[in-house]
Structures are given as structure tokens and as C-alpha cells.
Write a protein that holds these residues in place. Structure first.
Motif, PDB file in Angstrom:
ATOM      1  N   PRO A 168     -12.359   5.020   9.494  1.00  0.00           N
ATOM      2  CA  PRO A 168     -11.212   4.328   8.902  1.00  0.00           C
ATOM      3  C   PRO A 168     -11.300   4.245   7.388  1.00  0.00           C
ATOM      4  CG  PRO A 168     -12.684   2.767   9.949  1.00  0.00           C
ATOM      5  CD  PRO A 168     -13.187   4.121  10.308  1.00  0.00           C
ATOM      6  N   LEU A 169     -12.525   4.262   6.844  1.00  0.00           N
ATOM      7  CA  LEU A 169     -12.741   4.215   5.399  1.00  0.00           C
ATOM      8  C   LEU A 169     -13.839   5.216   5.045  1.00  0.00           C
ATOM      9  CD1 LEU A 169     -12.788   0.334   4.870  1.00  0.00           C
ATOM     10  CD2 LEU A 169     -10.889   1.886   4.319  1.00  0.00           C
TER      11      LEU A 169
ATOM     12  N   GLY B   6     -12.423   0.268  13.214  1.00  0.00           N
ATOM     13  CA  GLY B   6     -12.697   1.509  13.921  1.00  0.00           C
ATOM     14  C   GLY B   6     -11.487   2.401  13.868  1.00  0.00           C
ATOM     15  N   VAL B   7     -11.571   3.521  14.557  1.00  0.00           N
ATOM     16  CA  VAL B   7     -10.410   4.403  14.705  1.00  0.00           C
ATOM     17  C   VAL B   7      -9.879   4.258  16.121  1.00  0.00           C
ATOM     18  CG1 VAL B   7      -9.569   6.775  14.651  1.00  0.00           C
ATOM     19  CG2 VAL B   7     -11.222   6.015  12.938  1.00  0.00           C
ATOM     20  N   LYS B   8     -10.694   4.633  17.091  1.00  0.00           N
ATOM     21  CA  LYS B   8     -10.309   4.513  18.494  1.00  0.00           C
ATOM     22  C   LYS B   8     -10.858   3.204  19.073  1.00  0.00           C
ATOM     23  CE  LYS B   8      -8.001   8.347  19.140  1.00  0.00           C
ATOM     24  NZ  LYS B   8      -6.577   8.321  19.565  1.00  0.00           N
TER      25      LYS B   8
ATOM     26  N   HIS C 211      -7.024  10.415   3.867  1.00  0.00           N
ATOM     27  CA  HIS C 211      -5.607  10.048   3.879  1.00  0.00           C
ATOM     28  C   HIS C 211      -5.410   8.679   4.531  1.00  0.00           C
ATOM     29  CE1 HIS C 211      -1.226  10.730   4.392  1.00  0.00           C
ATOM     30  NE2 HIS C 211      -1.403  10.118   5.553  1.00  0.00           N
ATOM     31  N   PHE C 212      -6.049   8.475   5.685  1.00  0.00           N
ATOM     32  CA  PHE C 212      -5.910   7.225   6.418  1.00  0.00           C
ATOM     33  C   PHE C 212      -6.475   6.061   5.608  1.00  0.00           C
ATOM     34  CE2 PHE C 212      -7.198   4.056   9.550  1.00  0.00           C
ATOM     35  CZ  PHE C 212      -6.114   4.030  10.425  1.00  0.00           C
ATOM     36  N   GLY C 213      -7.660   6.261   5.043  1.00  0.00           N
ATOM     37  CA  GLY C 213      -8.287   5.197   4.266  1.00  0.00           C
ATOM     38  C   GLY C 213      -7.484   4.813   3.034  1.00  0.00           C
ATOM     39  N   ASP C 214      -6.845   5.795   2.397  1.00  0.00           N
ATOM     40  CA  ASP C 214      -5.989   5.491   1.251  1.00  0.00           C
ATOM     41  C   ASP C 214      -4.884   4.516   1.650  1.00  0.00           C
ATOM     42  OD1 ASP C 214      -6.090   8.817  -0.300  1.00  0.00           O
ATOM     43  OD2 ASP C 214      -7.447   7.085  -0.443  1.00  0.00           O
ATOM     44  N   ALA C 215      -4.324   4.723   2.863  1.00  0.00           N
ATOM     45  CA  ALA C 215      -3.244   3.852   3.327  1.00  0.00           C
ATOM     46  C   ALA C 215      -3.764   2.484   3.750  1.00  0.00           C
ATOM     47  CB  ALA C 215      -2.505   4.522   4.485  1.00  0.00           C
ATOM     48  N   LEU C 216      -4.964   2.449   4.324  1.00  0.00           N
ATOM     49  CA  LEU C 216      -5.510   1.204   4.844  1.00  0.00           C
ATOM     50  C   LEU C 216      -6.134   0.325   3.760  1.00  0.00           C
ATOM     51  CD1 LEU C 216      -6.260  -0.530   7.345  1.00  0.00           C
ATOM     52  CD2 LEU C 216      -8.357   0.833   7.540  1.00  0.00           C
ATOM     53  N   LEU C 217      -6.690   0.944   2.736  1.00  0.00           N
ATOM     54  CA  LEU C 217      -7.482   0.230   1.734  1.00  0.00           C
ATOM     55  C   LEU C 217      -6.789  -0.995   1.141  1.00  0.00           C
ATOM     56  CD1 LEU C 217     -10.137   0.199   0.108  1.00  0.00           C
ATOM     57  CD2 LEU C 217      -8.971   1.616  -1.609  1.00  0.00           C
ATOM     58  N   PRO C 218      -5.513  -0.943   0.772  1.00  0.00           N
ATOM     59  CA  PRO C 218      -4.900  -2.133   0.154  1.00  0.00           C
ATOM     60  C   PRO C 218      -4.919  -3.378   1.045  1.00  0.00           C
ATOM     61  CG  PRO C 218      -3.528  -0.190  -0.180  1.00  0.00           C
ATOM     62  CD  PRO C 218      -4.580   0.199   0.804  1.00  0.00           C
ATOM     63  N   PHE C 219      -5.030  -3.176   2.351  1.00  0.00           N
ATOM     64  CA  PHE C 219      -4.976  -4.321   3.263  1.00  0.00           C
ATOM     65  C   PHE C 219      -6.351  -4.872   3.620  1.00  0.00           C
ATOM     66  CE2 PHE C 219      -0.632  -3.546   3.533  1.00  0.00           C
ATOM     67  CZ  PHE C 219      -0.346  -2.251   3.946  1.00  0.00           C
ATOM     68  N   VAL C 220      -7.406  -4.156   3.260  1.00  0.00           N
ATOM     69  CA  VAL C 220      -8.740  -4.532   3.731  1.00  0.00           C
ATOM     70  C   VAL C 220      -9.269  -5.816   3.089  1.00  0.00           C
ATOM     71  CG1 VAL C 220     -11.158  -3.790   3.867  1.00  0.00           C
ATOM     72  CG2 VAL C 220      -9.320  -2.184   4.408  1.00  0.00           C
ATOM     73  N   PRO C 221      -9.124  -6.018   1.777  1.00  0.00           N
ATOM     74  CA  PRO C 221      -9.724  -7.228   1.189  1.00  0.00           C
ATOM     75  C   PRO C 221      -9.266  -8.526   1.840  1.00  0.00           C
ATOM     76  CG  PRO C 221      -9.177  -5.672  -0.528  1.00  0.00           C
ATOM     77  CD  PRO C 221      -8.587  -5.116   0.730  1.00  0.00           C
ATOM     78  N   THR C 222      -7.987  -8.629   2.167  1.00  0.00           N
ATOM     79  CA  THR C 222      -7.539  -9.883   2.800  1.00  0.00           C
ATOM     80  C   THR C 222      -7.953  -9.926   4.270  1.00  0.00           C
ATOM     81  OG1 THR C 222      -5.372  -8.844   3.079  1.00  0.00           O
ATOM     82  CG2 THR C 222      -5.627 -10.383   1.263  1.00  0.00           C
ATOM     83  N   LEU C 223      -8.011  -8.760   4.935  1.00  0.00           N
ATOM     84  CA  LEU C 223      -8.513  -8.750   6.309  1.00  0.00           C
ATOM     85  C   LEU C 223      -9.969  -9.210   6.353  1.00  0.00           C
ATOM     86  CD1 LEU C 223      -7.165  -5.476   8.008  1.00  0.00           C
ATOM     87  CD2 LEU C 223      -6.811  -7.821   8.785  1.00  0.00           C
ATOM     88  N   ALA C 224     -10.710  -8.902   5.302  1.00  0.00           N
ATOM     89  CA  ALA C 224     -12.134  -9.231   5.255  1.00  0.00           C
ATOM     90  C   ALA C 224     -12.407 -10.648   4.773  1.00  0.00           C
ATOM     91  CB  ALA C 224     -12.849  -8.240   4.337  1.00  0.00           C
TER      92      ALA C 224
END
Length: 1102
Positions: free
Chosen positions: A19-20, A70-72, A415-428
Motif C-alpha cells: 500500500p505504501l 494492507g492490499v488484500k 501509483h496506489f501509494g501516491d493516492a493513499l498517502l494524503p490520508f495516512v497521517p490522520t488515519l495513523a
């Protein structure tokens, strides 16, 4: 404190995505101060060392993380071990997928916050564009593999092209490396003479080119270079003369839209896009007429659902091949189909199953409308030659791999991580995660606390031990399923009733869940005063998969006050009838569907079915509904378990036989009949024990009486119930004068019924399965063949086993999975065995001695393809008389059970730990497998065990979930029989998962001699059959048992066969049986290979 973990992927050996990436980790650590934990993985495309260099901590224990990515699917045991954490992955839960409900339950039990990437959408709207996905990489990988497949298929036809140099997408280090390879191949294709005469230029058609997958496919094709590839219009693809002035290219490609694929049914009408999507039934397929004769490779990326025409059928291909032969050509032009939408049973009929990364292609034989069996590879170890050989034969090659983005893991993850990255800090953020669900949303713009962006907040499926409001419909789906199951699938409402109001069933189809339409539809029914009930839900798979739901609506005779118009009442207007209000509601649902373009939904009013009755406890149709018409054969199938589907499919295939499938398990029979979708397969929920257990009180007695009535009205009965119930069924069949077939051994109780069956003239045909069944029939045919050549069999050894396919066994405890009852397997181990060796009887007691008697087995028919062992199987000596052999003249006679090597030693270790003791019970104060494993000291050595044996036993107990973390949450019923509890645990842990294949191996070896001749011959018959793997494909065990039993039923439906057999208890060593059934089994693909060679010592099973 912010912390996040990147989990190891475990779902597939080809899953290498993350995912990252290390680049994303470096940003999280450096820019956001997030602590990142990474589970080590040798499979992941990014090295552990790269993550460490980026600032991550490599740790197996990730319990310190707030969010785990994770991915799956994430292992359930991890969710249960880390309560209250945030888990983000593709969960496959939002459509109520039954296979994923245990995972959702684990999140509820542990208070986990479940975030589904599929639900992260623009503005947090269900209709918004997906923000976190793997983009165009399915198309890119699919196009690479499609070109590779075309090269292999052409080579199989004797046409060698530069495409042969292309490898599978997953074999390249990166997409850039794959693009470089494509460029080199493009240069080779552009050279004069690169393509065989008559094949140039290669023509490629792409459907759905405007979508993400289609854009990815076009991007990959363009890497061939302008010198090799020319993009043309659809009309130009089929008119090469019109392009004479254009530069010559080796490959032409075109994008086909809907207007190119279908045509209006109405003569003279023009294609109207809006009309086609609204009323697709007004259009017919046109691809086969317009483009099929000109295309070498079809790459399908288009969305399709069952409302739309099937674009390419076996008949279309057969007609194209016939036209090509009429023109003097060797074969049809189209040689490769790449269905990147991977929709089995969808737009392209040749996609009969999905394929895997390491075996991505098969040949579809359009003349037979089925997959062609791969020919024997004669490449002498040459992998490329083997791949080419696998694609030989008439037909068309097909690609249908369903995890294509995983083949380009590096770029897909970036590609996937680029899209997910902005949301990770608040998820964490642990502080945000600690709030209630409602308070987690970011409200800083209105002066509230910072929190999750709406896009992520709306993607939380479960939180604080419950479903979030947007996804509460999942509970409704599950409750509806449970209610339908409890009523035997017969909850569908009937017609209007003067007392109760009006009823109807409607079917909703489309993107019901991700668009939110299903929620709104249920609310609309309730607001209109109706009572909705979801009867059936079929969840689509993947981003393009559509779903369907059948909704029963009851409209009360009088409208509730809240739903009635106060103004209308004041004016004295007549209240609309329930029927009128129901009709208006259905129209409202249609308008609702039309107002949601993103749902692509339709609403249809269904005719009322002939459903299973739900009148009180009488779940069986009444006798009046079952009256025969004098011509239609009626068959009663008791049991709807593992082997029933192939049996019922065969029995109902001709459409002329009415089959009632009876099961006491809620919904089991209904699910089987629904899977077949045939009107002559009728589900009945009833207890078929007939006094053999499974019922209680008056209700069981009533049910038994109804089942007896059904038996009396049937022309034949097939019992697939547990073996100990067959005698009860047989008594009912004798009383009713109805023939019976079972797949089990003849028990003493069944043998005792033989005189009564003979006196009544009722044939009872037992042992019609694999072992026993096919083994008997094939042995008799082998012996007949030897006798016909004047020989005498002096030794006979038979061995049979149902096993997981090798790729499944390699990762499975015991190297075994259960395609039949685990309790039956354990019971079989207690049976004593006897055989003849060197003319002397050898007896082996059951239990420890039986397991100790296992020895290595080398298949005479399969060579060293399998590492097997053989165990004694019951008393072989009575089979001498059954097979027409003289026991005193035999040197050897044995029957064996096949398992992978090491199975017997593992089972013996578990047996030494008391898990198979028939009289033992779970202690009254033990409630979990963890406690039971500790009480039984499963991890401790037993007397006489070496350290290695004890360590292996402890490891095995942990793998089976009898010890360790997997055992902690597994309940056991106090006081229950220990062997039964152990069998149930084996059933849970060693059941076949979706996509896993099994195998059946059956082998006879005989030594034959000829009187007066110095001649001896070894005769070997081998059956090796694989099954499962593809969605809906029965296992090999289910096929061999179910088909054999069903053919026994079809035999007894014939008056001449019943007369030839006569009344009594029979086994299939009768010539009337095996000579009729074996050829029919061969026609179903269950056939033996035979060898003759010089006499050698037999594989006697002890």
C-alpha cells in the motif's frame, strides 16, 4: 502519537504489491512525524532494507501501530489479536459478500475500525470517483500478456513471430523494463518479413478503451512504437485497401465503442447511446459480423452486465471458422482473446473460467463450447516449448487473469501509494481513532477539531463494534439471508390477499451498494408504508462488478396514517387500494434507479415463483403439488452437500426429469437449485433422517412422514446423506417400492434389508461413488479385458485417494483438505483391514496399527509426479468373490488409500494426543481450543517420541488452530465428544477455499498369466482428475461421486435395467451396471489411462 504498519501480504504467492512504498514511508517519517512499522516480507517487491533506510522499523510484532495497512484481506487472527486498531485494505464486505462476513464479524468483536479502499471516493459521496485504486495497471499488464499469448498461440499453429520473445508482465522487473521489451519487439515487427504471409498486418481490437483499464492497454500497445503500430478507425481495420497510401505497419489497433459492438434490432433504426444504456434489450450483438473476420487479437476492457447482449459466442466463432475454411484459409482470423474485465459468463462466452498468473491461457474449443484439454507437453523440459504446446488445438486462446495489477507491483504500488498517502497521517493519529465514529470527521473548517477527511471517514465500514450508518444495509442483507435460510428460501411473497394486502417481488440490478441505491430503495419502501424484505442478494466482484437483489414488498390493505395524505382524507377522497399503492411504489423505485446514473440500475417486477412452502413447520410441498403427469420422471435427492451439485446437474440436464432436492440445512437446497437455475430442480427444506436422528418431537415426525410421501411419489431416490442414515431411507424405499441409489459401502443394516427388497422387487444400488464405486466398475472392466485375451489375474492391488492439488497441499497442514466429511475420515482410520500377500492373509487392526502400516507408493501410471503413501483400506478379501476371482489361486489382493507422504505420521501424532479417542469428551470447564489444547498438553512430547517428532506435533497443532493464538478465540462445547469436536475443527481449518483445486487418483495394478505360456503381464489402469479452481466448478471428488451416483439413478429409471437387476441390495460389480455407467463417465471426462508392461512386483498396500 501517530503510527502506522505495513502488513505482509499472504493471500497469493504472486501478490507483491504494497500500500505504501519506501518513498512514501520516507515522507511520512520526515514530513509528518509518523512512526512506520513494516512486517518483513521476502515476497514484497520492495526490499525490507529499503524500508529500513527510509526510516521504517522492521518488526514482526506490529501491535504498536494505530493503523495497519494492507492490499488484500488481512488475516482474521491478526484482527482478533489487535483489538481496537484501524485496518485498511480491500475488504470485499460492502456488497455483503458471504465469504468476507467472518472478517467483518471479527472487526465487530474487536472494535476494529475497518476502512475499505474501494469506498474512498471524491467528496465522500457513494457516486464520486474512486480516489485510491490501482488505475491503469490491469490494462497495462493485460495488454503485455495478451501480446505474449498471441505469439504463443501463433507459434502453436506453426507461425513464429517476434512476439515470442515477450515474457509475462510479472516476469519483468518493472513496467519500464516491459516497455523496453515492447519497443524491441516493435522494432523486430517492423522489419520486412517479420510476420508470416497472410498474417500481416496483425489486427487488434480494444473494447472499453476510454476507461482506466482500456487506457492502460492502449498505453502498453503504444510502446511497440510508431514504426510497428498504427492506430486506425474501426472501419479502416476491416478495409486494408483503403489504407494503401498510408505507411505500412506490422500492427493495426482500433478502439471499439458500443456503436461498433451492437446494432438495433429494429430494421432501419440507428444506434442511440442513451437508448442502448436504458433499453439494451432493443439491441443485438454486431461485433461478429462487422469485425470478427478481420481481428487477430481482441482485448476486452468494457463494462458489461447481464442486461446487455453477449458480444461473442461459440457459435459466432464456429461460423467465422467455417467461413474461413470456405475461403481456403486454415483457420479463423481471431486467435487470442484477452478479457481484462475477467467477467466469467459475461460479454465473451469463451471466458469459461479465470486463469492464474503462472498459467494465464487456455484454449476454448468453440465447436464443443468448452475449454480444450491441454495436450501433453513434449518440450523436453523447455518451458517455452511447453507453453506453446499447451495452446495447440482447434479453437481460440483465452486470457482471463483476475489479479493483473499484481503483475506490475512496483509501479502499481507507487501509483496506489501516491493516492493513499494524503490520508495516512490522520488515519495513523491515535487521538482521532479514540473518538467515537461521528466525532472522527474533520470539522476544523467550522471551528471543530481536526480529524479524518470526509473521503476517508465515509469509507469506514465498521467502527466501535458496529457498522457505520452508510453500511448498515449489510446487516439487513445478512438478516434477510438468515430469514430466507430459516424458511428454506421460501420467503417470497405470493399474490394479493384480501386480508393481508398486496405483495410483489422486484429485482434490482446494477451498482446497488457503492452508489447507495440499495439503502435508498429500502427507505423508499418503508416511507411508502410498505414492508420490504431482501430475499436474495448476489454481490458483484471488483470495481466493475454489478449486483442484484430480489426484494419482497408487502403493502398493507390500509395505508398507515403517516403514509396517507391528510388533505385527501379531509376532502373525502377514496383511499387508493393496496394494489394501486404497490404499483405506484414500483414505479417510484424505477424513477429512483433512473435518477442515479452512477448506479446503472434497473428495476424489474418478477413473476411469482413456485417456491418452497413455509406453512408452519411443514416445509415440504404438499402431496397434491407432487402428483406425477405419467410421463415426467421424478427423482428425490436426499442431501445437498458437497457431492450433490454435479449429481443434480446431470439429472436435470435433459430438462425432462423433475428433481426434488431435500435438505434439513436452512437454505442449502435452495442455494444448490439457484446455482443451477433450472426450473426442473426444486428445493425442499425437510429433515430426511426418517428416524435416524436429526429431528425432535412431533415436528420431526411430521417431516419424516412428508419425506416418505415424497419418496413414494418418486421414480427413484438418491441418498447423499451420511452413511448411517441410508438404512432408514432404504426401509422407506422398500415400503414405497421406489428404487434407491447410495454412494456408501453396504452396511450390515443395509445388508439385512436385502431379503425385503428382493421380495418387494426394489433394486437398492449401493457403492455408487468413487471409492467405493468407480473403483469396483473399473476393476471389473480391467479383469474382463484380461479374461477376453485368455489370461488369468493372479494378483490385484487397488489404491485410491482424494487429495488437494499439489500447489494447495504445499501450503496446507497435513498436506490434506477435506472434500468429504472429516468425521468420515477419522472413522475410517478405526476400521481394521485385511489383504492377501504372497498367498497369505495379512490382518491390520484399525487405529495406530493402520497408520503405522503406511508405506511409500510409486504410481505405475503417473511415475514420480506425486510423493505418495498408501494405507490399508478395509478388508479386501471379500472382493475376490465379487470380482469373480478365486481366492485360493491369488497371490496378492489389496485395497489402499492414497495420501501425500507424511500424512500417516502426522495423523498418528495427533492420535497419540487423544484427539481421536471415541469415548473422550471435552471437559466441562473448557470452552476454547486454547484451553483444550493446554489441557491435552498438545505441545508436549509423548512416550517414545523423538524431539523432532514432538516438535512436529506441536507445530502441526498450531497450524491446525489447536494451540496458540489461532486457538484462543475458537470455542468448543463443554461435554461434547472430543473426536467430533476435533473433526469440526478440521472442517473449519482444512476446508477448500475458493479457487483451490483438488485431485482424485485411482489406480489398479494386476498381474496376469496365461496357462501353458511363459508369459506374464502387468496391467495398470490409472485415473487422475483435477477439479475446482474456477468459480462454480465442482471439486474432482464431488464430480466423481456425484456423477457416478446420478448415473446409477438414470440407470434405475430404465425399466429394462430394473428388470435385469431385480430386487435386492446390489453393488456395481454387476455387468449390467458397469458396462452401462463407465462409458457415460468417460463422456463426462472421468476416464482411465491403461498400460501393459512386463510383470513386476505390485504396490500391495502392506
Amino acid at each position: 502519537m501517530r503510527s502506522v504498519a505495513i502488513l505482509r501480504e499472504t493471500c497469493s504467492r504472486f501478490e507483491r504489491r504494497a500500500p505504501l512504498t519506501p518513498r512514501h514511508v520516507e515522507r511520512l517519517v520526515g514530513e509528518h512525524g509518523v512512526r512506520v512499522l513494516v512486517q518483513p516480507s521476502a515476497r514484497r517487491v520492495f526490499a525490507d532494507a529499503d524500508y529500513a533506510a527510509a526510516g521504517a522499523e522492521l518488526r514482526e510484532d506490529v501491535s504498536a501501530a494505530t493503523a495497519l495497512l494492507g492490499v488484500k484481506a488481512v488475516p482474521i487472527e491478526l484482527i482478533e489479536r489487535l483489538p481496537g486498531r484501524t485496518f485498511a485494505f480491500f475488504s470485499h464486505t460492502i456488497k455483503g459478500q458471504e465469504a468476507s462476513m467472518p472478517l467483518l464479524d471479527a472487526c465487530a468483536r474487536t472494535g476494529a475500525r475497518l476502512v475499505d479502499y474501494e469506498c474512498i471516493r471524491a467528496a465522500g459521496s457513494p457516486a464520486g470517483a474512486r480516489l485510491v485504486a490501482f488505475g491503469e495497471f490491469a490494462g497495462k499488464a493485460g495488454a503485455i500478456n495478451a501480446l505474449r499469448g498471441l505469439g504463443l498461440r501463433l507459434a502453436a499453429l506453426g507461425e513464429h513471430t517476434p512476439l515470442l520473445a515477450l515474457r509475462g508482465a510479472f516476469e519483468y522487473e518493472s513496467y519500464a523494463a516491459a516497455c523496453a521489451a515492447l519497443a524491441n519487439i516493435g522494432t523486430a515487427l517492423a522489419a520486412p518479413g517479420a510476420l508470416p504471409a497472410g498474417r500481416a498486418p496483425l489486427a487488434i481490437a480494444i473494447t472499453g478503451a476510454s476507461g482506466n483499464v482500456g487506457r492502460g492497454a492502449l498505453h502498453a500497445l503504444r510502446q511497440l512504437g510508431e514504426a510497428a503500430l498504427q492506430l486506425v478507425t474501426p472501419a479502416e481495420l476491416g478495409a486494408p485497401l483503403a489504407l494503401a497510401a498510408a505507411p505500412a505497419c506490422a500492427v493495426r489497433a482500433t478502439a471499439l465503442g458500443a456503436a461498433d459492438l451492437v446494432a438495433p434490432l429494429k430494421r432501419g433504426a440507428r444506434f442511440d447511446k442513451a437508448e442502448y444504456y436504458a433499453r439494451p434489450e432493443r439491441y443485438a450483438p454486431a461485433f461478429h459480423e462487422r469485425h470478427l473476420p478481420h481481428v487477430d487479437l481482441l482485448i476486452n476492457c468494457a463494462y458489461w452486465d447481464e442486461r446487455y447482449p453477449v458480444l461473442l459466442t461459440a457459435r459466432h466463432l464456429a461460423d467465422a471458422a467455417a467461413a474461413a475454411r470456405a475461403r481456403g484459409e486454415r483457420a479463423q482470423r481471431l486467435q487470442m482473446i484477452a478479457d481484462l474485465s475477467c467477467d466469467v459468463g459475461g460479454a465473451l462466452e469463451p471466458l469459461v473460467r479465470t486463469t492464474t498468473v503462472d498459467a494465464p491461457f487456455f484454449v476454448f474449443d468453440f465447436a464443443a463450447a468448452a475449454e480444450r484439454a491441454a495436450p501433453h507437453a513434449d518440450g523436453d523440459g523447455d518451458e517455452q516449448a511447453a507453453r506453446i504446446a499447451a495452446l495447440r488445438g482447434d479453437g481460440v486462446a483465452v486470457l482471463g487473469t483476475d489479479i493483473l495489477p499484481a503483475e506490475l507491483p512496483r509501479e502499481a504500488s507507487e501509483h496506489f501509494g501516491d493516492a493513499l498517502l494524503p490520508f495516512v497521517p490522520t488515519l495513523a493519529d491515535r487521538a482521532v481513532a479514540a473518538r467515537t465514529f461521528v466525532d472522527q470527521l474533520d470539522t476544523s473548517v467550522v471551528g471543530g477539531p481536526a480529524g479524518l477527511p470526509r473521503e476517508v471517514w465515509a469509507a469506514i465500514v465498521a467502527c466501535d463494534g458496529t457498522l457505520t450508518p452508510r453500511y448498515e444495509y449489510i446487516a439487513k442483507i445478512r438478516a434477510a439471508r438468515a430469514r430466507a435460510a430459516a424458511a428454506g428460501g421460501a420467503n417470497a411473497a405470493g399474490g394479493a390477499n384480501a386480508a393481508d394486502g398486496a405483495r410483489a417481488r422486484v429485482r434490482l440490478h446494477g451498482h446497488l451498494f457503492d452508489s447507495g441505491l440499495i439503502n435508498t430503495a429500502l427507505d423508499t419502501v418503508e416511507h411508502a408504508g410498505g414492508r420490504p424484505e431482501l430475499l436474495r442478494v448476489r454481490a458483484g466482484l471488483g470495481a466493475h462488478g454489478t449486483s442484484s437483489a430480489v426484494l419482497a414488498i408487502e403493502m398493507p390493505r390500509r395505508a398507515p396514517a403517516a403514509a396517507a395524505s391528510a388533505g385527501a382524507r379531509a376532502r373525502g377522497e377514496v383511499e387508493p387500494t393496496a394494489e394501486a399503492r404497490l404499483a405506484a411504489l414500483v414505479e417510484r423505485l424505477r424513477e429512483l434507479a433512473a435518477s442515479r446514473p452512477a448506479a446503472s440500475a434497473s428495476v424489474a417486477l418478477l413473476r411469482e415463483p413456485a417456491a418452497e412452502s413455509t406453512a408452519g413447520s411443514r416445509a415440504l410441498p404438499t402431496v397434491e403439488l407432487l402428483k406425477r403427469d405419467g410421463a415426467t420422471p421424478h427423482v428425490c435427492v436426499l442431501g445437498a452437500g458437497m457431492c450433490a451439485l454435479p449429481a443434480v446437474e446431470l439429472l436435470t440436464r435433459d430438462g425432462a426429469t423433475q428433481v426434488h432436492v431435500v435438505s434439513a440445512e436452512p437454505g442449502e437446497a435452495a442455494a444448490l437449485c439457484a446455482a443451477l437455475g433450472r426450473p426442473n430442480a426444486v428445493a425442499v427444506r425437510a429433515d430426511a433422517a426418517l428416524g435416524g436422528g436429526g429431528g425432535n418431537g412431533g415436528e420431526a415426525e411430521a417431516t419424516a412422514a412428508e419425506v416418505r410421501a415424497l419418496i413414494a411419489q418418486s421414480d427413484a431416490v438418491l441418498s447423499l446423506l451420511p452413511a448411517h442414515l441410508h438404512a432408514h431411507v432404504a426401509r422407506a424405499c422398500v415400503d414405497a417400492r421406489t428404487p434407491l441409489v447410495t454412494a456408501s459401502y453396504v452396511s450390515d443394516a443395509m445388508r439385512a434389508l436385502a431379503p425385503a427388497a428382493a421380495a418387494a422387487g426394489v433394486p437398492i444400488l449401493c457403492e455408487m461413488g468413487l471409492d467405493p464405486g468407480i473403483d469396483h466398475m473399473s476393476a471389473m472392466a480391467l479383469l474382463d479385458g484380461v479374461r477376453a485375451r485368455g489370461g488369468t489375474v493372479v494378483s490385484l492391488a487397488s489404491a485410491c485417494g482424494g487429495l488437494p492439488a499439489a500447489e494447495v497441499a504445499a501450503y496446507t497442514p497435513l498436506r490434506y483438505k477435506f472434500s468429504w466429511s472429516p468425521a468420515g475420515v477419522l472413522a475410517a482410520l478405526e476400521q481394521p483391514a485385511a489383504a492377501l500377500r504372497d498367498g497369505t492373509r495379512v490382518d491390520v487392526p484399525g487405529g495406530d496399527a493402520l497408520l503405522a502400516a503406511a508405506r511409500p507408493y510409486r504410481s505405475a501410471g503417473l511415475g514420480s509426479a506425486f510423493s505418495l503413501e498408501v494405507l490399508p483400506n478395509r478388508n479386501a478379501l471379500p472382493y475376490a468373490a465379487l470380482y469373480g476371482l478365486e481366492l485360493g489361486a491369488l497371490r496378492a489382493l489389496s485395497r489402499g488409500t492414497l495420501r501425500y507422504a507424511g500424512w500417516a505420521a502426522d495423523m498418528a501424532a495427533l492420535r497419540r494426543r487423544g484427539l481421536m479417542d471415541a469415548g473422550a469428551r471435552v471437559p466441562a470447564d473448557v470452552h476454547s481450543w486454547a484451553a483444550l489444547g493446554e489441557r491435552l498438553a498438545l505441545g508436549d512430547a509423548r512416550a517414545g517420541e523423538s524431539d523432532a517428532e514432538a516438535a512436529r506435533a506441536a507445530e502441526l497443532a498450531r497450524e491446525l488452530g489447536l494451540l496458540g493464538t489461532a486457538a484462543a478465540g475458537a470455542p468448543v462445547p463443554p461435554g461434547a465428544p472430543l473426536r467430533g469436536v476435533f473433526a469440526a475443527r478440521l472442517a473449519e481449518r482444512l476446508a477448500y477455499a475458493a479457487g483451490e483445486r483438488d485431485a482424485v487418483l485411482l489406480e489398479h495394478e494386476a498381474i496376469a498369466e496365461w496357462r501353458g505360456e511363459a508369459r506374464a503381464e502387468r496391467v495398470v489402469w490409472t485415473l487422475a482428475l483435477a477439479g475446482g479452481g474456477a468459480a462454480g466448478e465442482p471439486s474432482a471428488m464431488a464430480r466423481t461421486v456425484g456423477l457416478t451416483a446420478a448415473l446409477g439413478v438414470k440407470l434405475l429409471l430404465r425399466a429394462d435395467a430394473r428388470a435385469a437387476l431385480g430386487g435386492g441390495v446390489h453393488v456395481p460389480t454387476r455387468r449390467e451396471v458397469y458396462e452401462a455407467v463407465l462409458p457415460l463417465l468417460a463422456a463426462e471426462g472421468v476416464r482411465f489411462g491403461a498400460k501393459r508392461r512386463a510383470a513386476l512386483p505390485l504396490n500391495v498396500a502392506y
